[in-house]
Design a protein around this motif. Structure first.
Motif, PDB file in Angstrom:
ATOM      1  N   LEU A 142       0.835  -1.200   0.000  1.00 26.29           N
ATOM      2  CA  LEU A 142       0.000   0.000   0.000  1.00 26.29           C
ATOM      3  C   LEU A 142       0.872   1.252   0.000  1.00 26.29           C
ATOM      4  O   LEU A 142       1.888   1.311   0.689  1.00 26.29           O
ATOM      5  CB  LEU A 142      -0.927   0.005   1.220  1.00 26.29           C
ATOM      6  CG  LEU A 142      -1.827  -1.227   1.372  1.00 26.29           C
ATOM      7  CD1 LEU A 142      -2.758  -1.058   2.563  1.00 26.29           C
ATOM      8  CD2 LEU A 142      -2.633  -1.478   0.104  1.00 26.29           C
ATOM      9  N   PRO A 143       0.488   2.296  -0.751  1.00 25.68           N
ATOM     10  CA  PRO A 143       1.302   3.507  -0.877  1.00 25.68           C
ATOM     11  C   PRO A 143       1.106   4.475   0.278  1.00 25.68           C
ATOM     12  O   PRO A 143       0.197   4.336   1.094  1.00 25.68           O
ATOM     13  CB  PRO A 143       0.817   4.129  -2.189  1.00 25.68           C
ATOM     14  CG  PRO A 143      -0.615   3.709  -2.274  1.00 25.68           C
ATOM     15  CD  PRO A 143      -0.670   2.322  -1.674  1.00 25.68           C
ATOM     16  N   SER A 144       1.946   5.484   0.297  1.00 24.60           N
ATOM     17  CA  SER A 144       1.883   6.543   1.307  1.00 24.60           C
ATOM     18  C   SER A 144       0.777   7.541   0.964  1.00 24.60           C
ATOM     19  O   SER A 144       0.034   7.386  -0.005  1.00 24.60           O
ATOM     20  CB  SER A 144       3.237   7.244   1.403  1.00 24.60           C
ATOM     21  OG  SER A 144       3.619   7.751   0.139  1.00 24.60           O
ATOM     22  N   GLY A 145       0.681   8.610   1.775  1.00 25.90           N
ATOM     23  CA  GLY A 145      -0.440   9.531   1.672  1.00 25.90           C
ATOM     24  C   GLY A 145      -0.421  10.397   0.422  1.00 25.90           C
ATOM     25  O   GLY A 145       0.646  10.776  -0.074  1.00 25.90           O
ATOM     26  N   ASN A 146      -1.619  10.719  -0.052  1.00 22.39           N
ATOM     27  CA  ASN A 146      -1.753  11.596  -1.215  1.00 22.39           C
ATOM     28  C   ASN A 146      -2.468  12.889  -0.817  1.00 22.39           C
ATOM     29  O   ASN A 146      -2.788  13.101   0.358  1.00 22.39           O
ATOM     30  CB  ASN A 146      -2.504  10.883  -2.340  1.00 22.39           C
ATOM     31  CG  ASN A 146      -3.924  10.521  -1.939  1.00 22.39           C
ATOM     32  OD1 ASN A 146      -4.844  11.342  -1.999  1.00 22.39           O
ATOM     33  ND2 ASN A 146      -4.136   9.269  -1.530  1.00 22.39           N
ATOM     34  N   PHE A 147      -2.737  13.751  -1.783  1.00 21.91           N
ATOM     35  CA  PHE A 147      -3.331  15.053  -1.474  1.00 21.91           C
ATOM     36  C   PHE A 147      -4.739  14.916  -0.904  1.00 21.91           C
ATOM     37  O   PHE A 147      -5.227  15.817  -0.242  1.00 21.91           O
ATOM     38  CB  PHE A 147      -3.331  15.933  -2.719  1.00 21.91           C
ATOM     39  CG  PHE A 147      -4.414  15.657  -3.711  1.00 21.91           C
ATOM     40  CD1 PHE A 147      -5.425  16.577  -3.926  1.00 21.91           C
ATOM     41  CD2 PHE A 147      -4.438  14.474  -4.457  1.00 21.91           C
ATOM     42  CE1 PHE A 147      -6.429  16.340  -4.852  1.00 21.91           C
ATOM     43  CE2 PHE A 147      -5.427  14.237  -5.385  1.00 21.91           C
ATOM     44  CZ  PHE A 147      -6.433  15.164  -5.584  1.00 21.91           C
ATOM     45  N   SER A 148      -5.394  13.824  -1.138  1.00 20.54           N
ATOM     46  CA  SER A 148      -6.654  13.367  -0.529  1.00 20.54           C
ATOM     47  C   SER A 148      -7.615  14.499  -0.138  1.00 20.54           C
ATOM     48  O   SER A 148      -8.003  14.635   1.009  1.00 20.54           O
ATOM     49  CB  SER A 148      -6.369  12.472   0.679  1.00 20.54           C
ATOM     50  OG  SER A 148      -5.781  13.151   1.737  1.00 20.54           O
ATOM     51  N   SER A 149      -8.013  15.252  -1.122  1.00 17.88           N
ATOM     52  CA  SER A 149      -9.047  16.272  -0.951  1.00 17.88           C
ATOM     53  C   SER A 149      -9.743  16.442  -2.291  1.00 17.88           C
ATOM     54  O   SER A 149      -9.109  16.294  -3.346  1.00 17.88           O
ATOM     55  CB  SER A 149      -8.446  17.597  -0.502  1.00 17.88           C
ATOM     56  OG  SER A 149      -9.426  18.621  -0.471  1.00 17.88           O
ATOM     57  N   ILE A 150     -11.030  16.714  -2.250  1.00 18.41           N
ATOM     58  CA  ILE A 150     -11.714  17.064  -3.495  1.00 18.41           C
ATOM     59  C   ILE A 150     -11.215  18.410  -3.986  1.00 18.41           C
ATOM     60  O   ILE A 150     -11.192  18.683  -5.180  1.00 18.41           O
ATOM     61  CB  ILE A 150     -13.242  17.114  -3.273  1.00 18.41           C
ATOM     62  CG1 ILE A 150     -13.745  15.757  -2.786  1.00 18.41           C
ATOM     63  CG2 ILE A 150     -13.963  17.508  -4.556  1.00 18.41           C
ATOM     64  CD1 ILE A 150     -13.439  14.617  -3.716  1.00 18.41           C
ATOM     65  N   CYS A 151     -10.776  19.261  -3.044  1.00 20.08           N
ATOM     66  CA  CYS A 151     -10.346  20.616  -3.401  1.00 20.08           C
ATOM     67  C   CYS A 151     -11.426  21.314  -4.233  1.00 20.08           C
ATOM     68  O   CYS A 151     -11.173  21.853  -5.318  1.00 20.08           O
ATOM     69  CB  CYS A 151      -9.010  20.602  -4.144  1.00 20.08           C
ATOM     70  SG  CYS A 151      -7.614  20.023  -3.148  1.00 20.08           S
ATOM     71  N   ALA A 152     -12.641  21.288  -3.704  1.00 21.68           N
ATOM     72  CA  ALA A 152     -13.776  21.876  -4.424  1.00 21.68           C
ATOM     73  C   ALA A 152     -13.577  23.376  -4.588  1.00 21.68           C
ATOM     74  O   ALA A 152     -13.378  24.103  -3.608  1.00 21.68           O
ATOM     75  CB  ALA A 152     -15.074  21.586  -3.679  1.00 21.68           C
ATOM     76  N   THR A 153     -13.643  23.837  -5.819  1.00 27.43           N
ATOM     77  CA  THR A 153     -13.440  25.235  -6.156  1.00 27.43           C
ATOM     78  C   THR A 153     -14.670  25.732  -6.890  1.00 27.43           C
ATOM     79  O   THR A 153     -14.971  25.265  -7.990  1.00 27.43           O
ATOM     80  CB  THR A 153     -12.190  25.399  -7.047  1.00 27.43           C
ATOM     81  OG1 THR A 153     -11.085  24.700  -6.453  1.00 27.43           O
ATOM     82  CG2 THR A 153     -11.833  26.860  -7.224  1.00 27.43           C
TER      83      THR A 153
END
Length: 558
Positions: free
Chosen positions: A353-364
Motif C-alpha cells: 500500500l502507498p503513502s499519503g496523497n493530497f486526498s481532498s476534493i479541493c472543491a473550487t
C-alpha cells in the motif's frame, strides 16, 4: 430452465457493464454542464430488483456506491405496490436516499417485463445550482440543510412515462441556472430510458432465468474477490488516531478476521454544526471505496463485494448525521475517512500500500455575471493533485483523489468559453516536498483570472495544514490551498471559505499538494534523482538537503 454455460453468463455480465457505460456516455454527450460532460461528475448503474448493485458504468467511485442505496430507499418508501412500469423517481436528499448532498441528483427507473420487476436503471449527476443560501448551492458555513438548496425527498418525476410537470416547475424555479438544470435533467432521463430498453433486449435474447442467474453469479464473484483481498491482510486489529486541519481528531478501529472486515467508527466526534457531516450511507460508501482499493478491480464493483464488510457508526455523530444537520461539504469528510482507513492499513502493510496523497476534493466554486453574456455563471471544479509513492514506484502526478476516480479536469478552453474567466496557467506544483527512495507525485497550480466585478469564490480544501503522510522514512508531502492575488499585489490564502468577493483581474490560484514519499530519501538512485532535477520536480537545494545529493563532479551522493 436457465443456461448455466459460463460463456453465456460472462456475455450477460459484460453486457450489463456495457449498458451501464452506454448510459454514462449518453449523459456525457447530451448534458448542458461542463461539470458533467467534461469532468464527468456523474455515475450510472444497474441493480437487481432488491437494489443490489449488479453493474456499474464509468464515473466517480463515490457515486457508483451511492446508487444502490438510493434504489433501496425508493423500495423502502414506495413498497412494491407503489412502484409501476413507466415510473421515474428522483431524489437528492441524504435523509431520503440521496446519500451525498443536494447538488448530486439521483434518477431511478424500474425495469419491468410482463408485469414483473427485473432491474433498476439508475444514475446520478452533480447539478450546478439547486438553490440555497449561496450560488452553486455549496457553502462552508451552512448550519442546517435548509440553507443548502431545494430538498427532493424521493418523489416520482414520471408516471406512465409522462412527466409530472409540477415537479419540473419546482426544480427549475429553485435554480439560478434553470436552463442548465433542464438540460442536465433530460440527459439523465434519456440515459435511464436507454438503459431500460437495453436491459429488456438482453433478457429477451438470453431468457429471464439465464439473466437472473448471471446477475446472482456475478454478485457471488464479487464476494469471492473481496474475501480474497481481505484474506491477504494479516488478521488482527488496526487502530489509528489522526489530527485534522481544524484541530479535531478522527479515529478508526479495523478488525480483520479471515474474510471479514469490521470498521468501527463509533468513537467519532458528534455531528458538526457545519456542513461536513456524512449520512450513514455516505460513511458506508467511504468504507466501500477503501475495500475496492484493496480488491484493485474497479470494473468488478458490485453488491457482492460489500457482503464481507461491517461498518459500525453512532447515531448523531459526524459519520451518522441526524436531520437537519447540513451535509453540503460531506465530500471532505468522506475522503478524510477513506484516507484514514487507508493509512491505518498502510502503516502495517507497507509492502503493498502507498503513502499519503493530497486526498481532498479541493472543491473550487466561482461565479458571477458572465462578462460576455450577462448571465449568471458558476464554475464547480474538483481538482487534481499528487499521489503518494509506494514500494517500488513514484507517486502519480496530477490525478484525482480516490473519491473521484474516472473523471477529468476541465480543459482550459472549455473553462474560458463557458465560464467567463481566463486560465492563466496550468502547471505542476514545483514545491519541494515528498522526498523518499520513491518520491511523491506532484500536485498542480492553476490560475483563473477573473473578468467581471462582484464575482465570488467558495472553496473547500482539507490537507491544508496536515500534509500527506510518508511511509518507511519517506518525507511528508505539501499542503492544499487557494491564493487570491489582488490587483494591488496582496495575497489572501484560503482553504475553507464562502463567497469571497472577487473583482476584475483578481487571480484565483489553486495549489494542490504533492504526495508523500516512500522509503529513505538517501536510497534514491542517482539517475532517478538527476531526472527529477532536470524535469523540475525538485530543486538542487532540496536534493542536497533531503537526499544528500552533490551536483558537482557529475552528480553523486555525499
Amino acid at each position: 430452465m436457465f443456461n448455466d454455460d459460463p460463456i453465456t453468463l460472462e456475455i450477460i455480465q459484460n453486457s450489463l457493464r456495457s449498458i451501464s457505460d452506454e448510459m454514462f456516455y449518453t449523459i456525457a454527450k447530451t448534458a448542458m454542464s461542463p461539470i458533467i460532460y467534461e469532468v464527468l461528475d456523474m455515475a450510472t448503474a444497474i441493480t437487481d430488483p432488491k437494489g443490489e448493485l449488479a453493474s456499474a458504468g464509468a464515473g466517480i467511485p463515490a457515486f457508483v456506491g451511492a446508487l444502490d442505496k438510493s434504489v433501496k430507499a425508493i423500495i423502502n418508501k414506495f413498497k412494491p405496490e407503489g412502484i409501476n412500469d413507466g415510473d421515474i423517481f428522483i431524489t437528492n436528499d441524504p435523509y431520503y436516499g440521496g446519500v451525498t448532498h443536494l447538488n448530486d441528483v439521483v434518477l431511478i427507473k424500474p425495469v419491468f417485463m410482463e408485469g414483473e420487476l427485473l432491474a433498476w436503471a439508475v444514475n446520478i449527476a452533480h447539478w450546478n445550482d439547486v438553490s440555497g443560501k449561496s450560488p452553486g448551492s455549496m457553502s462552508v458555513d451552512a448550519t442546517e440543510i435548509y440553507q443548502e438548496g431545494i430538498r427532493i425527498p424521493a418523489v416520482k418525476l414520471f408516471v406512465n412515462d409522462e412527466p409530472i410537470l409540477s415537479v419540473f416547475d419546482m426544480l427549475t424555479a429553485n435554480s439560478r441556472m434553470p436552463e442548465f438544470l433542464k438540460g442536465d435533467l433530460w440527459a439523465q432521463i434519456s440515459a435511464l430510458r436507454l438503459g431500460g430498453k437495453r436491459i429488456l433486449s438482453l433478457v429477451n435474447k438470453y431468457g429471464r432465468s439465464s439473466y437472473v442467474h448471471a446477475v446472482e453469479s456475478y454478485l457471488e464473484l464479487g464476494q469471492a474477490m473481496a474475501e480474497k483481498a481481505i484474506k491477504a491482510l494479516p488478521d488482527g486489529k488496526y487502530e489509528i488516531d489522526e489530527a485534522q486541519d481544524d484541530g479535531s481528531h478522527l479515529s478508526v478501529a479495523i478488525e480483520v478476521s479471515g474474510s471479514k472486515l469490521v470498521i468501527d467508527l463509533t468513537q467519532a466526534p458528534i455531528q458538526s454544526p457545519l456542513p461536513i457531516n456524512l449520512s450513514k450511507d455516505g460513511t458506508m460508501l467511504a468504507c466501500q471505496m477503501a475495500l475496492m482499493g484493496l480488491i484493485g478491480d474497479r470494473q468488478l464493483a458490485n453488491g457482492g463485494c460489500f457482503r464481507v464488510l461491517d461498518v459500525k457508526t453512532r447515531s448523531g455523530s459526524i459519520y451518522d448525521v441526524q436531520a437537519p444537520g447540513p451535509c453540503g461539504i460531506y465530500f471532505e469528510t468522506m475522503i478524510r475517512l477513506n484516507d484514514l482507513i487507508w493509512r491505518c492499513l498502510a502503516e502495517k502493510v507497507t509492502d503493498t500500500l502507498p503513502s499519503g496523497n493530497f486526498s481532498s476534493i479541493c472543491a473550487t466554486i466561482m461565479g458571477g455575471k458572465h462578462p460576455d453574456t450577462g448571465q449568471h455563471y458558476s464554475i464547480i471544479e474538483p481538482e487534481i493533485g499528487g499521489w503518494g509513492a509506494g514500494d517500488g514506484f513514484d507517486g502519480a502526478n496530477a490525478m484525482f483523489c480516490a473519491m473521484h476516480g474516472d473523471t477529468f479536469n476541465c480543459p482550459a478552453e472549455i473553462a474560458e468559453t463557458r465560464y467567463g474567466v481566463t486560465v492563466g496557467q496550468v502547471a505542476l506544483n514545483d514545491e519541494d516536498a515528498g522526498a523518499g527512495e520513491y518520491r511523491g507525485g506532484k500536485g498542480v497550480v492553476i490560475d483563473y483570472v477573473i473578468r467581471s466585478d462582484n464575482s465570488f469564490l467558495t472553496c473547500a480544501y482539507t490537507r491544508n495544514k496536515i500534509a500527506p503522510w510518508g511511509l518507511n522514512k519517506g518525507e511528508d508531502g505539501s499542503v492544499n490551498r487557494v491564493e487570491v492575488i489582488r490587483t494591488n499585489g496582496e495575497i489572501e490564502v484560503h482553504a475553507m471559505a464562502s463567497e469571497v468577493t472577487l473583482d476584475t483581474d483578481d487571480i484565483v490560484r489553486v495549489i494542490t499538494a504533492n504526495g508523500a514519499g516512500f522509503g529513505d530519501p538517501k536510497k534514491r538512485k542517482t539517475a532517478a534523482l538527476v531526472d527529477d532535477i532536470n524535469n523540475g520536480y525538485v530543486s538542487l537545494e532540496y536534493a542536497k538537503a533531503k537526499y544528500g545529493f552533490d551536483a558537482t563532479h557529475g552528480g553523486s551522493y555525499e
